[in-house]
Design a protein around this motif. Structure first.
Motif, short mmCIF file in Angstrom:
data_model
loop_
_atom_site.label_atom_id
_atom_site.label_comp_id
_atom_site.label_asym_id
_atom_site.label_seq_id
_atom_site.Cartn_x
_atom_site.Cartn_y
_atom_site.Cartn_z
N ILE A 48 0.84 -1.20 0.00
CA ILE A 48 0.00 0.00 0.00
C ILE A 48 0.87 1.26 0.00
O ILE A 48 0.58 2.23 -0.70
CB ILE A 48 -0.95 -0.01 1.21
N ASP A 49 1.97 1.23 0.75
CA ASP A 49 2.89 2.38 0.75
C ASP A 49 3.51 2.59 -0.63
O ASP A 49 3.63 3.72 -1.10
CB ASP A 49 4.00 2.17 1.79
N ALA A 50 3.89 1.49 -1.28
CA ALA A 50 4.54 1.59 -2.58
C ALA A 50 3.58 2.09 -3.66
O ALA A 50 4.01 2.70 -4.64
CB ALA A 50 5.10 0.23 -2.99
N LEU A 51 2.29 1.85 -3.49
CA LEU A 51 1.30 2.33 -4.46
C LEU A 51 1.09 3.84 -4.38
O LEU A 51 0.47 4.43 -5.26
CB LEU A 51 -0.04 1.60 -4.24
N ASP A 52 1.61 4.45 -3.30
CA ASP A 52 1.56 5.91 -3.14
C ASP A 52 0.15 6.45 -3.26
O ASP A 52 -0.13 7.39 -4.01
CB ASP A 52 2.48 6.58 -4.17
N LEU A 53 -0.77 5.86 -2.50
CA LEU A 53 -2.17 6.27 -2.51
C LEU A 53 -2.37 7.46 -1.57
O LEU A 53 -1.54 7.75 -0.72
CB LEU A 53 -3.06 5.11 -2.06
N TYR A 54 -3.49 8.12 -1.71
CA TYR A 54 -3.86 9.14 -0.74
C TYR A 54 -3.92 8.51 0.64
O TYR A 54 -4.32 7.35 0.79
CB TYR A 54 -5.23 9.73 -1.07
N TYR B 105 -21.06 21.58 -0.86
CA TYR B 105 -19.64 21.61 -1.18
C TYR B 105 -19.27 20.59 -2.24
O TYR B 105 -18.10 20.39 -2.51
CB TYR B 105 -18.82 21.33 0.08
N GLU B 106 -20.29 19.93 -2.87
CA GLU B 106 -20.02 18.85 -3.80
C GLU B 106 -19.08 19.29 -4.93
O GLU B 106 -18.16 18.58 -5.31
CB GLU B 106 -21.33 18.35 -4.40
N GLY B 107 -19.31 20.48 -5.48
CA GLY B 107 -18.48 20.96 -6.58
C GLY B 107 -17.04 21.18 -6.16
O GLY B 107 -16.11 20.85 -6.89
N VAL B 108 -16.85 21.74 -4.97
CA VAL B 108 -15.50 21.97 -4.46
C VAL B 108 -14.79 20.65 -4.23
O VAL B 108 -13.62 20.48 -4.59
CB VAL B 108 -15.54 22.79 -3.16
N LEU B 109 -15.51 19.70 -3.65
CA LEU B 109 -14.92 18.38 -3.40
C LEU B 109 -14.50 17.72 -4.71
O LEU B 109 -13.41 17.14 -4.80
CB LEU B 109 -15.92 17.49 -2.66
N ALA B 110 -15.35 17.81 -5.73
CA ALA B 110 -15.03 17.20 -7.01
C ALA B 110 -13.80 17.85 -7.64
O ALA B 110 -12.97 17.18 -8.24
CB ALA B 110 -16.23 17.31 -7.95
N ALA B 111 -13.69 19.18 -7.50
CA ALA B 111 -12.55 19.89 -8.08
C ALA B 111 -11.24 19.50 -7.40
O ALA B 111 -10.19 19.41 -8.03
CB ALA B 111 -12.77 21.39 -7.96
N LEU B 112 -11.30 19.25 -6.08
CA LEU B 112 -10.10 18.91 -5.34
C LEU B 112 -9.67 17.46 -5.53
O LEU B 112 -8.50 17.12 -5.36
CB LEU B 112 -10.31 19.16 -3.84
N ALA B 113 -10.63 16.62 -5.90
CA ALA B 113 -10.40 15.18 -5.87
C ALA B 113 -9.20 14.72 -6.70
O ALA B 113 -8.43 13.89 -6.28
CB ALA B 113 -11.65 14.43 -6.33
N GLY B 114 -9.00 15.29 -7.86
CA GLY B 114 -7.93 14.80 -8.71
C GLY B 114 -6.67 15.64 -8.67
O GLY B 114 -5.75 15.42 -9.45
N SER B 115 -6.62 16.60 -7.77
CA SER B 115 -5.50 17.53 -7.76
C SER B 115 -4.32 17.01 -6.96
O SER B 115 -4.42 16.02 -6.25
CB SER B 115 -5.95 18.87 -7.16
N ASP B 116 -3.19 17.71 -7.09
CA ASP B 116 -2.01 17.39 -6.30
C ASP B 116 -2.34 17.56 -4.82
O ASP B 116 -2.86 18.60 -4.40
CB ASP B 116 -0.87 18.32 -6.68
N ARG B 117 -2.04 16.53 -4.04
CA ARG B 117 -2.48 16.54 -2.65
C ARG B 117 -1.88 17.69 -1.85
O ARG B 117 -2.57 18.37 -1.10
CB ARG B 117 -2.15 15.21 -1.97
N GLY C 215 -14.80 8.47 -5.80
CA GLY C 215 -15.53 7.24 -6.02
C GLY C 215 -14.75 6.01 -6.41
O GLY C 215 -15.31 4.94 -6.49
N ALA C 216 -13.46 6.10 -6.68
CA ALA C 216 -12.76 4.89 -7.08
C ALA C 216 -11.26 5.02 -6.89
O ALA C 216 -10.69 6.08 -7.09
CB ALA C 216 -13.05 4.55 -8.55
N LEU C 217 -10.65 3.90 -6.52
CA LEU C 217 -9.20 3.81 -6.56
C LEU C 217 -8.76 3.70 -8.02
O LEU C 217 -9.53 3.26 -8.87
CB LEU C 217 -8.73 2.55 -5.82
N PRO C 218 -7.53 4.06 -8.32
CA PRO C 218 -7.03 3.84 -9.68
C PRO C 218 -7.15 2.37 -10.05
O PRO C 218 -6.87 1.48 -9.24
CB PRO C 218 -5.57 4.28 -9.58
#
Length: 380
Positions: A154-160, A195-207, A247-250
């Motif tokens: 899990i660490d090597a997959l570099d997930l959120y 806040y749904e729109g804000v959450l969606a905008a943040l979801a794919g961004s650089d953490r 909604g989904a892991l890669p």
């Protein structure tokens, strides 16, 4: 409360003598223990299983529900804390178990401070098999796993971080993680919010950038803390929600995790499959695999039948505090109830107050189950 019958002198003497010959000092922790360590480590859910009382100062106490934590606390309070030391025990523990005795005998071994982890792990399994032999049980199923391998993956997959926490939590609390990992780990609360729109905008961004943005916005708004949480903690939680809402892991991560969890069988074959997975997925989990392979070598050196040992990457004992090797010994045909169970728990000592991490590994013997198995013809 039920009264535990004294152990049979024959097997008790044989068991304790074998532990002493292996260098493990007999420990006798107090029966009455502070309740907080058990509640802190196992959660409030364990409260309904404890026998609790309160002393004159208001401290909450309990009859010891197991012996690992009491033995560890005594070790940390001794002059040997931090140094290699091994202890054995045999005595009553007290825990509510529906339909079964609430007072029952538990035996086992705890090994603290050894840096040679693979060798110490193998020694625990060898001594556990020896303990089963003291009850006349020569033929057992050996089931093993290693949570350190899953954590490394899990660490090597570099997930959120939210995915890491959720996946590891699910793994630790299940004997076998199911293949439908999307459904198991990705369910989110239904409904929408403002806040749904804000959450969606943040979801794919650089953490890091997203976290900095949310933190800055909250600081500009004058927020300092809410409910005891700092701005950074609130921002991190907000970003976690954004990640979950995506909604989904890669898909490649899901495929890799599923392939990992399908690895099972003889330990030596599992090593080869793990190395192949790491190479194919270009993941650096070599250190964890090396530790696993070294342990298998030490097991073989101790005469443990590697070909008869079953390893599974999805095996877990359902407890959060294990950090590496895990194992159970089963009487063939007895189903899911183990006779002996244990593993590595390197994080326990710091949770109990140690300033420095101290390696720890051990096992517990379910005496009533072993006695029953021995009487039913355990030796074959």
């Amino acid at each position: 409360m039920n009264v535990t019958a004294p152990p049979s002198a024959a097997w008790a003497d044989t068991l304790l003598q074998s532990f002493a010959q292996a260098g493990y000092v007999h420990a006798e922790p107090d029966i009455l223990q502070p309740a907080d360590p058990f509640l802190d480590l196992s959660g409030e859910d364990i409260r309904k299983s404890l026998y609790l009382t309160t002393d004159a100062t208001g401290e909450e106490l309990c009859l010891r529900p197991d012996l690992t934590i009491p033995v560890a606390r005594d070790y940390l309070a001794s002059a040997r804390a931090g140094q290699p030391a091994g202890f054995s025990y045999l005595g009553p523990v007290f825990r509510y178990r529906s339909g079964r005795k609430s007072e029952f005998l538990q035996a086992g071994i705890e090994s603290f401070g050894r840096q040679d982890r693979p060798a110490a792990d193998a020694e625990m399994l060898a001594l556990a098999l020896q303990a089963a032999g003291a009850f006349g049980i020569a033929d057992v199923e050996i089931r093993t796993g290693d949570v350190a391998l899953f954590n490394a993956l899990i660490d090597a997959l570099d997930l959120y971080p939210v995915w890491r926490r959720r996946l590891i939590k699910d793994f630790n609390r299940k004997i076998s993680l199911t293949d439908d990992i999307e459904q198991l780990t990705l369910k989110t609360a239904p409904g929408r919010n403002e806040y749904e729109g804000v959450l969606a905008a943040l979801a794919g961004s650089d953490r890091k950038a997203a976290l900095a943005l949310v933190t800055d916005l909250m600081s500009i708004a004058g927020t300092t803390n809410v409910g005891g949480r700092t701005v950074a903690e609130i921002a991190d939680r907000f970003l976690e929600q954004a990640t979950l809402k995506a909604g989904a892991l890669p898909r490649d991560a899901i495929g890799t995790i599923k392939r990992f969890l399908s690895i099972a069988g003889e330990p030596e074959g599992a090593v080869a499959q793990l190395r192949a997975l790491a190479a194919d997925a270009k993941l650096d989990i070599t250190a964890a695999i090396d530790q696993f392979e070294a342990r298998v070598g030490f097991m073989a050196a101790r005469g443990i039948g590697i070909k008869k040992t079953r390893f599974s990457t999805s095996f877990g004992r359902g407890l959060d505090y294990y950090t590496g090797f895990e194992f159970e010994l089963h009487h063939k045909g007895n189903g899911s109830e183990p006779l002996v169970a244990g593993g590595r728990y390197d994080g326990l000592m710091t949770q109990l107050g140690s300033r420095e991490p101290i390696p720890a590994v051990g096992f517990s013997i379910w005496v009533d189950a072993l006695v029953k198995a021995g009487k039913s013809g355990g030796a074959r």
